[in-house]
Design an enzyme around this catalytic site. Structure first.
Site, short mmCIF file in Angstrom:
data_model
loop_
_atom_site.label_atom_id
_atom_site.label_comp_id
_atom_site.label_asym_id
_atom_site.label_seq_id
_atom_site.Cartn_x
_atom_site.Cartn_y
_atom_site.Cartn_z
N TYR A 94 0.84 -1.20 0.00
CA TYR A 94 0.00 0.00 0.00
C TYR A 94 0.87 1.25 0.00
CZ TYR A 94 -3.83 -3.15 1.36
OH TYR A 94 -4.76 -4.16 1.39
N ASN A 117 -12.43 -0.22 -5.79
CA ASN A 117 -12.07 -0.44 -7.19
C ASN A 117 -13.26 -1.07 -7.93
OD1 ASN A 117 -10.92 -1.24 -9.63
ND2 ASN A 117 -9.58 -2.78 -8.73
N CYS A 125 -6.30 -4.98 -7.95
CA CYS A 125 -6.16 -4.58 -6.55
C CYS A 125 -5.72 -5.74 -5.66
CB CYS A 125 -7.45 -3.94 -6.05
SG CYS A 125 -8.92 -4.94 -6.31
N HIS A 126 -5.89 -6.98 -6.13
CA HIS A 126 -5.43 -8.13 -5.34
C HIS A 126 -3.91 -8.15 -5.21
CE1 HIS A 126 -5.38 -9.55 -9.54
NE2 HIS A 126 -4.41 -10.37 -9.17
N GLU A 156 -1.01 -16.49 -9.70
CA GLU A 156 -0.10 -15.69 -10.50
C GLU A 156 1.37 -15.93 -10.14
OE1 GLU A 156 -1.03 -11.52 -10.42
OE2 GLU A 156 -3.03 -11.82 -11.26
#
Length: 164
Positions: A94, A117, A125-126, A156
């Site tokens: 953040y 979002n 945003c993850h 990912e």
């Protein structure tokens, strides 16, 4: 006029809204907007196809126009920075996103922006983490936000899978 479609994914059913010119919303627990027409929308079809490819592991970025609505200038700067600079398999804290965006918004405010979002997954945003751990996530099926965030990050390769 808007169009609406859904896609079943490993982390729940996503709803996708298109204005015909841009993707305006992606989310869980979405109902068809009252103004959504049952009409051909090539952009909506493309968005659903690209999301399906993402969840199949064959797509790492999205080539879709997005419309974030009319958020405050700082919010737009943060979401645009995230969308343009934090790629598949990457993460950012953040605080680092606050600094990178140049928005002047403190790290605590970045969390609120991520929660608002309108286009999760596509605007990733993850991938935004707390400096001391996973951080929160308002996406996913009810009660499954943190598990959804963890799944997306593991999928990912940005977060190692747990040993147990």
């Amino acid at each position: 006029m808007t169009s609406f479609g859904t896609l079943a994914t490993p982390v729940g059913t996503l709803g996708v809204v298109s204005s015909g010119d841009a993707i305006t919303h992606v989310g869980w627990r979405m109902l068809r907007p009252a103004d959504a027409a049952a009409r051909a929308d090539p952009l909506l079809d493309q968005a659903i196809a690209q999301l399906a490819e993402y969840f199949a592991g064959t797509r790492r970025s999205f080539d879709l126009p997005v419309d974030l609505g009319a958020p405050a200038e700082g919010t737009r700067a943060v979401l645009t920075c995230l969308h343009e600079t934090v790629g598949y398999g990457e993460s950012i804290t953040y605080g680092d996103l606050a600094a990178r965006s140049g928005s002047g918004i403190p790290a605590r405010g970045i969390g609120a922006i991520m929660g608002a979002n309108p286009i999760p997954i596509i605007v990733p945003c993850h991938r935004v983490l707390a400096s001391d751990g996973l951080g929160g996530y308002s996406g996913g099926e009810p009660g499954k936000g943190p598990a959804t965030k963890r799944w997306l990050l593991e999928f990912e390769g940005a977060l190692p899978a747990p040993l147990f």
